[in-house]
Design an enzyme around this catalytic site. Structure first.
Site, PDB file in Angstrom:
ATOM      1  N   ASP A 108       0.846  -1.186   0.000  1.00 39.10           N
ATOM      2  CA  ASP A 108       0.000   0.000   0.000  1.00 39.10           C
ATOM      3  C   ASP A 108       0.887   1.243   0.000  1.00 39.10           C
ATOM      4  OD1 ASP A 108      -2.255   1.885   0.889  1.00 39.10           O
ATOM      5  OD2 ASP A 108      -3.281  -0.045   0.924  1.00 39.10           O
ATOM      6  N   HIS A 138      -3.357   5.820   3.889  1.00 35.40           N
ATOM      7  CA  HIS A 138      -4.196   4.716   3.432  1.00 35.40           C
ATOM      8  C   HIS A 138      -3.660   3.380   3.932  1.00 35.40           C
ATOM      9  CE1 HIS A 138      -6.061   1.877   0.520  1.00 35.40           C
ATOM     10  NE2 HIS A 138      -7.066   2.723   0.568  1.00 35.40           N
ATOM     11  N   ASN A 166     -13.556   0.589  -7.365  1.00 36.49           N
ATOM     12  CA  ASN A 166     -14.589   1.495  -6.884  1.00 36.49           C
ATOM     13  C   ASN A 166     -15.260   2.319  -7.983  1.00 36.49           C
ATOM     14  OD1 ASN A 166     -13.997   0.811  -4.137  1.00 36.49           O
ATOM     15  ND2 ASN A 166     -12.181   2.104  -4.298  1.00 36.49           N
ATOM     16  N   SER A 202     -11.443  -1.056  -0.702  1.00 35.17           N
ATOM     17  CA  SER A 202     -10.162  -1.213  -0.017  1.00 35.17           C
ATOM     18  C   SER A 202     -10.370  -1.781   1.381  1.00 35.17           C
ATOM     19  CB  SER A 202      -9.440   0.131   0.085  1.00 35.17           C
ATOM     20  OG  SER A 202      -8.914   0.533  -1.145  1.00 35.17           O
TER      21      SER A 202
END
Length: 397
Positions: free
Chosen positions: A68, A101, A208, A272
Site C-alpha cells: 500500500d 491509506h 470502486n 479497499s
C-alpha cells in the site's frame, strides 16, 4: 483506492483532538474518548462475527503483508505489530504525504486497540497478527500521482515477491480504483503465480468505479487473487463496488472507521476496506490451519459466507457476504480427511470474459496441481493449532 468520505463521526473525533490541543481536555482523556468512539463505530465486528471467530484464533503467528502507501507503526492501535519493509515507489517521503491509506488498511487487518484492557481504538480482524509494510503506491493527495502511474517500475510485482521471500502468508492489496491498473502486466501476473506457488494467500479490492465504467481491475483480476467487493451494514451492495465475474466475496466497506495518522481516526467508504478485512479472515484461517493451501483458504472464505446470492454466485456479491466464524468452520472441515467437491475453476481466478492467454492457462493448470499436491500433504500432516480462547465481548490481550 477510494478517497474516504468524511462523516459526523470523523468530525467528533477531530473536535476531541482539537480540544486536547487547546487544553480543554488532557491528551490522555482525548485519546480515551476518541478510542471509545472509534470502537463504538466498528459495526463490522458484529457483521463478520469476529467475537465468535476469536474463540478459535486471533491470528497468532501469521505475517500479513500490506502492499500500500506504507504503514505508520507509531499509531497506538498498531504499535508493536508492524515490520517495516522497503519503499518501492522511488518517490521518497518528502512532505510527509505517505502512510495514511496503508495505516488505515493495516488497522483493519491487525489493529489491537489501546488503553486499559485495550478497550478503545480499532480492532482488526486478526488483532494478534503481524503486519509487513511494503510501500508500492502513492497517496491520492500526493501531487506526484498525476505525473506517473503510482507505484511504477513494477513496484507491485517486486512487493509481492519481497513479501513472499520474507515469509508473508497473506498479502493484502487494497489497490482498486486508481492505484491499481486497468490492464495488468506480465511481471505482476508472474509475481502472483510465484506467491501462490509458495503458499501465500493474495487478497485485493475489486475496484470502486461500479457506478461508472465498472472496469476490470488489477491486481484483483489476476488468477489466484481473492477479489473483494463492498456492502453496507444492511448487506446492501455498495453502488461503487465493481461487478465482475472474478469477484469472490463482499465485505463491509461503507462508513468504516480506521486508523489515520498518529492518534487519529478516519471514516470512509471503499472496496479497499472490504479487502483488508477479508485479508484478516485469511490470516485467521492460516493461524488456525497453517497447512491449508491458498486454494483451500479461498474455498473456506467463499463457502463460509452469509446472504449467498440466488444460484450461489453473482457478479455483484460473488459467493456472498464474508463471515469470519463460518469461514473458520469450513476451514476446519477442509483441513480434515473429508473435503467437499471443488468450486468451478473460473472462480479461482480465470477471466471468463475471453480465452486465457498462454501464461494464464499455465497458471490455472499449476494451481490445480498445487491444490491436489497440498491436499495430499494436509491428509498426512494435519495440524489443528488453536489459540487460547478469550471471553466474548472482551478485548484481545
Amino acid at each position: 483506492m477510494r478517497r474516504p468520505r468524511l462523516r459526523a463521526a470523523l468530525l467528533s473525533l477531530s473536535l476531541l483532538f482539537l480540544s486536547s490541543q487547546l487544553g480543554l481536555a488532557t491528551p490522555a482523556a482525548a485519546d480515551d474518548e476518541m478510542g471509545a468512539l472509534a470502537r463504538a463505530k466498528q459495526w463490522q465486528v458484529g457483521t463478520l462475527r469476529l467475537h465468535d471467530a476469536w474463540r478459535v484464533t486471533q491470528g497468532e503467528n501469521v505475517l500479513v503483508a500490506v502492499l500500500d502507501t506504507g504503514v505508520r507503526g507509531d499509531h497506538q492501535d498498531l504499535r508493536g505489530s508492524v515490520v517495516h519493509g522497503p519503499d518501492l515507489t522511488g518517490a521518497g517521503r518528502a512532505g510527509g504525504v505517505w502512510g495514511h491509506h496503508g495505516t488505515a488498511m493495516a488497522s483493519l487487518i491487525a489493529g489491537h486497540g489501546h488503553g486499559e484492557g485495550k478497550a478503545g481504538g480499532v480492532l482488526g480482524v486478526a488483532p494478534a497478527a503481524k503486519v509487513l509494510s511494503v510501500r508500492v503506491t502513492l497517496e491520492n493527495s500526493d501531487p506526484r500521482r498525476a505525473k506517473r502511474r503510482a507505484g511504477g517500475h513494477d513496484a507491485l510485482a517486486k512487493g509481492i515477491r519481497y513479501a513472499v521471500d520474507r515469509g508473508a502468508e497473506v498479502i493484502s492489496m487494497s489497490l482498486g480504483g486508481g492505484s491499481g491498473s486497468w490492464e495488468g502486466s506480465a511481471a505482476e501476473e508472474e509475481a502472483v503465480q510465484y506467491a501462490v506457488a509458495h503458499g501465500a494467500v493474495l487478497v485485493a479490492s475489486s475496484g470502486n468505479d461500479g457506478e461508472s465504467t465498472n472496469r476490470k481491475n488489477f491486481p484483483a483480476a489476476y488468477p489466484g487473487v481473492i477479489a473483494v467487493g463492498a456492502v453496507d451494514r444492511n448487506f446492501r451492495l455498495a453502488g461503487f463496488s465493481n461487478r465482475q465475474d472474478y469477484l469472490s466475496v463482499v465485505a463491509p466497506g461503507v462508513d468504516i472507521v480506521s486508523a489515520g495518522g498518529a492518534r487519529r481516526y478516519v471514516v470512509g467508504d471503499g472496496t479497499s476496506s472490504a479487502a483488508a478485512m477479508v485479508a484478516g479472515i485469511a490470516a485467521l484461517i492460516r493461524s488456525a490451519y497453517p497447512d491449508l493451501s491458498p486454494y483451500h483458504v479461498r474455498r473456506a472464505i467463499e463457502l463460509g459466507t452469509r446472504k449467498r446470492p440466488r444460484g450461489g454466485y453473482s457478479t455483484g456479491y460473488g459467493h456472498g457476504v464474508a463471515d469470519a466464524a463460518l469461514a473458520l468452520r469450513v476451514a476446519e472441515r477442509l483441513a480434515g480427511p473429508t473435503q467437499p467437491p471443488p468450486l468451478p475453476a473460473e472462480h479461482f481466478g480465470e477471466d471468463p470474459s475471453g480465452p486465457p492467454p498462454g501464461s494464464r492457462a499455465l497458471v490455472i493448470a499449476g494451481l490445480v496441481a498445487l491444490a491436489l499436491a497440498l491436499s495430499a500433504r494436509i491428509l498426512l500432516h494435519h495440524d489443528r493449532r488453536r489459540a487460547v480462547p478469550w471471553s466474548r465481548g472482551g478485548a484481545p490481550p
